[in-house]
Design a protein around this motif. Structure first.
Motif, PDB file in Angstrom:
ATOM      1  N   ASP A  47      -3.855   2.401  -6.114  1.00 23.65           N
ATOM      2  CA  ASP A  47      -2.581   2.347  -6.146  1.00 23.65           C
ATOM      3  C   ASP A  47      -1.585   3.208  -5.277  1.00 23.65           C
ATOM      4  O   ASP A  47      -2.272   4.304  -4.938  1.00 23.65           O
ATOM      5  CB  ASP A  47      -1.749   2.022  -7.743  1.00 23.65           C
ATOM      6  CG  ASP A  47      -0.349   1.564  -7.727  1.00 23.65           C
ATOM      7  OD1 ASP A  47      -0.397   0.305  -7.838  1.00 23.65           O
ATOM      8  OD2 ASP A  47       0.534   2.241  -7.472  1.00 23.65           O
ATOM      9  N   PRO A  48      -0.536   2.990  -4.787  1.00 21.84           N
ATOM     10  CA  PRO A  48       0.286   4.069  -3.894  1.00 21.84           C
ATOM     11  C   PRO A  48       0.838   5.065  -4.961  1.00 21.84           C
ATOM     12  O   PRO A  48       1.018   6.121  -4.510  1.00 21.84           O
ATOM     13  CB  PRO A  48       1.480   3.198  -3.532  1.00 21.84           C
ATOM     14  CG  PRO A  48       0.947   2.003  -3.564  1.00 21.84           C
ATOM     15  CD  PRO A  48       0.165   1.759  -4.485  1.00 21.84           C
ATOM     16  N   THR A  65       1.081   2.034   0.718  1.00 21.36           N
ATOM     17  CA  THR A  65       1.677   0.765   0.244  1.00 21.36           C
ATOM     18  C   THR A  65       1.334  -0.168   1.535  1.00 21.36           C
ATOM     19  O   THR A  65       1.789   0.306   2.394  1.00 21.36           O
ATOM     20  CB  THR A  65       2.899   0.776  -0.120  1.00 21.36           C
ATOM     21  OG1 THR A  65       3.331  -0.509  -0.573  1.00 21.36           O
ATOM     22  CG2 THR A  65       3.828   1.035   1.044  1.00 21.36           C
ATOM     23  N   GLY A 202       2.048  -6.537  -6.740  1.00 24.20           N
ATOM     24  CA  GLY A 202       1.714  -5.661  -5.804  1.00 24.20           C
ATOM     25  C   GLY A 202       0.678  -6.234  -4.806  1.00 24.20           C
ATOM     26  O   GLY A 202       0.494  -5.702  -3.714  1.00 24.20           O
ATOM     27  N   HIS A 206       3.539  -9.239  -0.226  1.00 21.04           N
ATOM     28  CA  HIS A 206       3.346  -8.658   1.182  1.00 21.04           C
ATOM     29  C   HIS A 206       3.546  -9.967   2.166  1.00 21.04           C
ATOM     30  O   HIS A 206       3.240 -10.986   1.816  1.00 21.04           O
ATOM     31  CB  HIS A 206       1.775  -8.213   1.196  1.00 21.04           C
ATOM     32  CG  HIS A 206       1.935  -6.944   0.350  1.00 21.04           C
ATOM     33  ND1 HIS A 206       2.441  -5.628   0.919  1.00 21.04           N
ATOM     34  CD2 HIS A 206       1.212  -6.793  -0.816  1.00 21.04           C
ATOM     35  CE1 HIS A 206       2.301  -4.596  -0.148  1.00 21.04           C
ATOM     36  NE2 HIS A 206       1.580  -5.340  -0.920  1.00 21.04           N
ATOM     37  N   THR A 699       8.393   1.279  -1.817  1.00 20.96           N
ATOM     38  CA  THR A 699       7.973   0.114  -2.678  1.00 20.96           C
ATOM     39  C   THR A 699       8.501   0.035  -3.910  1.00 20.96           C
ATOM     40  O   THR A 699       9.676   1.044  -4.164  1.00 20.96           O
ATOM     41  CB  THR A 699       6.451   0.506  -2.860  1.00 20.96           C
ATOM     42  OG1 THR A 699       5.789  -1.003  -3.454  1.00 20.96           O
ATOM     43  CG2 THR A 699       6.097   1.427  -3.904  1.00 20.96           C
ATOM     44  N   TYR A 701       8.752  -1.505  -8.191  1.00 19.24           N
ATOM     45  CA  TYR A 701       8.117  -1.834  -9.217  1.00 19.24           C
ATOM     46  C   TYR A 701       8.895  -1.932 -10.621  1.00 19.24           C
ATOM     47  O   TYR A 701      10.067  -1.734 -10.525  1.00 19.24           O
ATOM     48  CB  TYR A 701       7.132  -0.639  -9.251  1.00 19.24           C
ATOM     49  CG  TYR A 701       7.517   0.743  -9.375  1.00 19.24           C
ATOM     50  CD1 TYR A 701       8.081   1.244 -10.430  1.00 19.24           C
ATOM     51  CD2 TYR A 701       7.530   1.567  -8.317  1.00 19.24           C
ATOM     52  CE1 TYR A 701       8.627   2.609 -10.542  1.00 19.24           C
ATOM     53  CE2 TYR A 701       8.019   2.844  -8.256  1.00 19.24           C
ATOM     54  CZ  TYR A 701       8.520   3.249  -9.377  1.00 19.24           C
ATOM     55  OH  TYR A 701       8.979   4.623  -9.201  1.00 19.24           O
ATOM     56  N   GLN A 775       5.962   8.178   1.114  1.00 21.58           N
ATOM     57  CA  GLN A 775       6.220   7.091   0.619  1.00 21.58           C
ATOM     58  C   GLN A 775       6.940   7.304  -0.809  1.00 21.58           C
ATOM     59  O   GLN A 775       6.720   8.388  -1.443  1.00 21.58           O
ATOM     60  CB  GLN A 775       5.125   5.926   0.368  1.00 21.58           C
ATOM     61  CG  GLN A 775       3.796   6.635  -0.319  1.00 21.58           C
ATOM     62  CD  GLN A 775       2.825   5.454  -0.249  1.00 21.58           C
ATOM     63  OE1 GLN A 775       2.840   4.574   0.307  1.00 21.58           O
ATOM     64  NE2 GLN A 775       1.582   5.961  -0.999  1.00 21.58           N
ATOM     65  N   GLY A 777       9.108   5.199  -4.398  1.00 21.03           N
ATOM     66  CA  GLY A 777       9.283   4.070  -5.119  1.00 21.03           C
ATOM     67  C   GLY A 777      10.354   3.953  -5.828  1.00 21.03           C
ATOM     68  O   GLY A 777      11.061   5.121  -6.322  1.00 21.03           O
ATOM     69  N   LYS A 813       7.030  -5.147  -1.268  1.00 19.53           N
ATOM     70  CA  LYS A 813       6.261  -3.915  -1.450  1.00 19.53           C
ATOM     71  C   LYS A 813       5.685  -3.124  -0.506  1.00 19.53           C
ATOM     72  O   LYS A 813       4.748  -2.435  -0.294  1.00 19.53           O
ATOM     73  CB  LYS A 813       4.944  -4.455  -2.195  1.00 19.53           C
ATOM     74  CG  LYS A 813       4.945  -5.134  -3.642  1.00 19.53           C
ATOM     75  CD  LYS A 813       5.743  -3.945  -4.652  1.00 19.53           C
ATOM     76  CE  LYS A 813       5.886  -4.816  -6.091  1.00 19.53           C
ATOM     77  NZ  LYS A 813       7.192  -5.730  -6.336  1.00 19.53           N
ATOM     78  N   GLY A 814       6.547  -3.270   0.443  1.00 20.68           N
ATOM     79  CA  GLY A 814       6.201  -2.407   1.822  1.00 20.68           C
ATOM     80  C   GLY A 814       7.248  -2.522   2.689  1.00 20.68           C
ATOM     81  O   GLY A 814       7.249  -3.455   3.470  1.00 20.68           O
TER      82      GLY A 814
END
Length: 822
Positions: A47-48, A65, A202, A206, A699, A701, A775, A777, A813-814
């Motif tokens: 996971d990121p 990600t 996740g 994408h 990203t 979540y 990155q 989140g 997610k990116g």
């Protein structure tokens, strides 16, 4: 899910990737912990972020990600290179021995497959993405797996590029962390071990999401982990009944039971069936979709009742058909992002938002708000006022530079009962159709869903009866047979979904015998008939409501297998089968690969154990002569190589997100998915680049303490998580002069949000292709309405209108952002 929640406890290795089940599926996650306790199972988390699942994992790998495919492709290469695959399994249960057409190739330098048209930026010719056939139309195979164009050999060549060094270079992880994960995961290729993959949004969010899941399925097939206890590729659905929604035709392109929706080009039932009924690709293949005529005609009878007769194509002319797009010549696309694009272009007058909150759901909330402002009317059915119902208020409209007086949309907010205030069924991720009982009446004028739908329908029908219209026939002909038309009983609806015999149904082999009497509930798929004598709203749910009653209400904890099948707890589609593709759990002689976890076995001339996902009386050796275990596919076997059904290639290639801080190291000229859907129809459809300062990957979540955009109205949830925040690596925070608790701005090419900084060690900077990449989140649960601090925290203001070309899921997610102290 190929398997189910309870089966996770049977696994030896659990891979949590593309999801955070400890956080987002905490009740189901207990089966992960059970596997760790009882089987000493190893949990691998990729996971990121170092998340709650990582906190109890045996091995954690942090990746950038959007790079999951590179990691999975590296695992496939590792398995192939080290002989860690089940050869008998892939020989008989997959298309590994199938020979691919001459002319198929992959250009490693450009990152595209044969058939690519650079001038049109599309795959104009996918004819080489297919099998070589014999003169009977069957696929040629090489069971030695040595033919240079067999799928197995093509795979070895394709995945050879994904060495541990390349995976580390793309994903930002260390080579050592990758190799440790590879060793744990691929150790399950031996028959006595099994691994399960758990994924969620996740992976699905994408611009290459379908190929990502394809890569996971390929790996599991190589290892022999599909169809076995403790195995599978298991989607963790984000709501209690999302599985039920997709099963029953929630998406625009299917009707209930994943039956393709008719297209404008299919002007008769005969044309429709010819277009959508597959032909077998191997001798003896079950090719179960050859029964489409039974499924669809019985569904038409459920829709139109006595108005569906043999003389009128069973009401086929009444049924909705996707129009043809005059520009592309293909059927129009009415998936989520396309709806709001059409709305923004002024192509829609009205919209019904039923239990959804599009302003918050996104992607690109500002575009959604601007689109809603162009409607004549909007109906929102909800338990609380949402941002969608209140989009016309000043604090929300200011995001698009409008004022309430600029908006002519008439908004209706209909109060609805919540889940505890109505009965019915939930179908969970494991395909269990479970009845739930109403706990309490809804407050005030709030009504259950079916009553709202029924009252709207009855009024619309009444208007058509009085005033006529362009094409009132489908509404006037609808089979509204319920005892209480204004509030149908969901017991009656479930009986209809299952279906019944309309007349006596004779045995197809011996017409003198009657297999069903008129009025009998159906109990098996092949009791359906294509002659109008049976009715079924969803063939896939047959068996849930038989003459024995509502089996979704069953609650027996009896489990004679000890494998967590619980066959008498609720009803599991299809056919109460707990593990799909379970013929794969036994070898070609019918012996379970693992005698300690037998899913099915051939004993005394029949298959015993779970409900067999196979011809019940077919001997084991039939798999060697074309009767494969993947009965829904015309090949009869699983597709490692996908022959033309995907938009972006037969194998899963790694592409960067559309917004990425770096170029693709494998092929910079086609850095991201070359056929991803990118909207450019409005002033809102913008993408950011690192050259413009958007150089931080972001990203989104979810949190345990909240449920989407609903619980922000609940004071107890808000006490637990009361404010939007942004998770920021310590090193990036130091570079930006940001302290823990400071207010920060996060800016994308589409807008900005403000929130409190959570400076953390849980997201580390990564060295990718020689440069440091950061990155961040953020959770999705905030907006403009509700309790707690709301303003400024609507995450989907940032996300782009970029879609996967197969599923049309947005790339939440990116994407790229700037970060600064507020």
């Amino acid at each position: 899910m190929t398997n189910g929640w309870t089966d996770i406890a049977n696994a030896d290795v659990i891979v949590a990737m593309g999801g955070n089940p400890a956080e987002n599926h905490p009740v189901g996650f207990r089966f992960v912990m059970e596997a760790k306790r009882k089987r000493n199972a190893k949990l691998v988390c990729v996971d990121p972020r170092f998340n709650r699942t990582a906190a109890v994992a045996d091995h954690f790998v942090q990746i950038r990600t959007g790079t999951d495919i590179a990691f999975l492709n590296g695992l496939i290469h590792y398995a192939l290179q080290n002989g860690r695959y089940n050869e008998e399994y892939i020989k008989y249960y997959t298309n590994a021995p199938f020979i691919v057409k001459e002319g198929y190739e992959f250009d490693e330098k450009e990152g595209v497959f044969s058939g690519w048209d650079e001038s049109k930026k599309t795959y104009g010719d996918k004819s080489t993405w297919d099998y070589e056939r014999d003169d009977q139309g069957y696929v040629k195979v090489d069971l030695t797996l040595q033919h240079p164009r067999c799928v197995f050999q093509l795979m070895k060549k394709f995945f050879a590029r994904y060495t541990p060094e390349v995976v580390a270079q793309i994903c930002g992880c260390s080579k050592e962390d990758f190799l440790k994960a590879a060793d744990i995961i691929t150790s399950t290729y031996v028959p006595a071990k099994a691994a399960t993959f758990l994924y969620a949004l996740g992976w699905t969010h994408h611009s290459h999401s379908v190929q990502l899941i394809h890569a996971a399925a390929m790996l599991q097939l190589l290892l022999g982990n599909v169809g076995v206890a403790g195995g599978g590729v298991n989607a963790l659905r984000g709501h209690a009944n999302i599985q039920g929604g997709t099963d029953c035709g929630m998406a625009y392109h299917n009707t209930a039971g994943y039956i393709p929706i008719p297209k404008a080009a299919n002007q008769s039932l005969k044309e429709y069936l010819e277009a959508h009924t597959p032909k077998p690709l191997r001798p003896n293949s079950m090719n179960f979709w050859q029964n489409l005529d039974r499924f669809f005609v019985s569904q038409l009878k459920a829709f139109y009742g006595d108005h569906a007769t043999k003389d009128n194509d069973f009401g086929y002319h009444l049924h909705p058909k996707l129009p043809e797009d005059p520009q592309t010549g293909k059927p129009e696309n009415w998936s989520w992002a396309f709806i709001f694009d059409a709305m923004h272009q002024g192509k829609m007058e009205g919209f019904i938002s039923f239990g959804m909150n599009p302003v918050n759901n996104g992607p690109h909330s500002r575009k959604v708000i601007a689109a809603l402002a162009k409607l004549k009317w909007l109906v929102v059915v909800e338990t609380f006022q949402t941002e969608t119902a209140a989009f016309w208020k000043p604090d929300i409209l200011k995001l698009v530079g409008l004022k309430p007086e600029d908006v002519q949309t008439e908004v209706f907010l209909l109060p609805a009962a919540n889940f505890a205030e109505k009965d019915g069924t939930f179908t969970n991720s494991g395909r269990w159709i479970q009845w739930k009982w109403k706990a309490i009446d809804p407050p005030g004028e709030a009504k259950p869903d079916q009553e709202i739908i029924a009252r709207l329908f009855l009024k619309v029908r009444e208007l058509y009866q009085k005033e006529g219209g362009k094409f009132p026939d489908p509404v006037l002909a609808l089979n509204w047979w319920y005892t209480n038309p204004a509030n149908p009983s969901l017991e009656e609806v479930l009986k209809e979904i299952n279906g019944w015999a309309l007349t006596d149904v004779p045995d197809e082999k011996d017409p003198t015998k009657v297999v069903l009497k008129a009025g009998d509930q159906l109990s098996a798929f092949l009791q359906l008939r294509a002659d109008g004598s049976t009715l079924s709203g969803n063939w896939l749910y047959i068996g849930v409501y038989t003459n024995a009653g509502n089996l979704a209400k069953r609650r027996s904890t009896e489990d004679p297998t000890g494998l967590g099948f619980f066959h008498n707890w609720s009803f599991n589609w299809p056919a109460n089968r707990r593990i799909m593709y379970n013929r794969c759990s036994a070898d070609a002689q019918g012996r379970p690969w693992d005698p300690n976890r037998p899913v099915i076995a051939w004993r005394n001339g029949k298959w015993v154990g779970d409900v067999p996902d196979y011809k019940a009386d077919a001997p084991p050796e039939a798999v060697t002569t074309g009767l494969g275990p993947f009965i829904m596919l015309p090949e009869g076997v699983a597709r490692l190589f996908v022959p033309g059904q995907f938009a972006d290639g037969p194998f899963p290639e790694f592409y960067e997100p559309l917004e990425s801080p770096v170029k693709n190291v494998l092929h910079p000229s086609h850095s991201s998915n070359p056929v991803a859907v990118v909207f450019q129809t409005t002033q809102y459809d913008k993408l950011g680049t690192p050259d413009e300062g958007y150089d931080i990957a972001c990203t989104t979540y979810r949190l345990t303490e909240h449920f989407h955009y609903w619980t922000k109205n609940n004071p107890y949830n808000v006490q637990l998580q009361n404010e939007f925040f942004v998770e920021i690596p310590e090193e990036l925070a130091q570079k930006k002069g940001i302290r823990n608790g400071d207010m920060v701005r996060v800016i994308s090419a589409r807008g900005e949000v403000r929130g409190r900084a959570m400076v953390t060690k849980r997201i580390r900077p990564m060295v990718v292709n020689g440069r440091t990449v950061y990155q961040i989140g953020m959770p999705i649960h905030w907006g403009f309405l509700g309790r707690g601090k709301q303003e400024g925290g609507l995450a989907n203001i940032l996300t782009p209108t970029v879609l996967d070309p197969n599923s049309f899921a947005p790339e939440y997610k990116g994407f790229l952002v700037k970060l600064e102290k507020a």
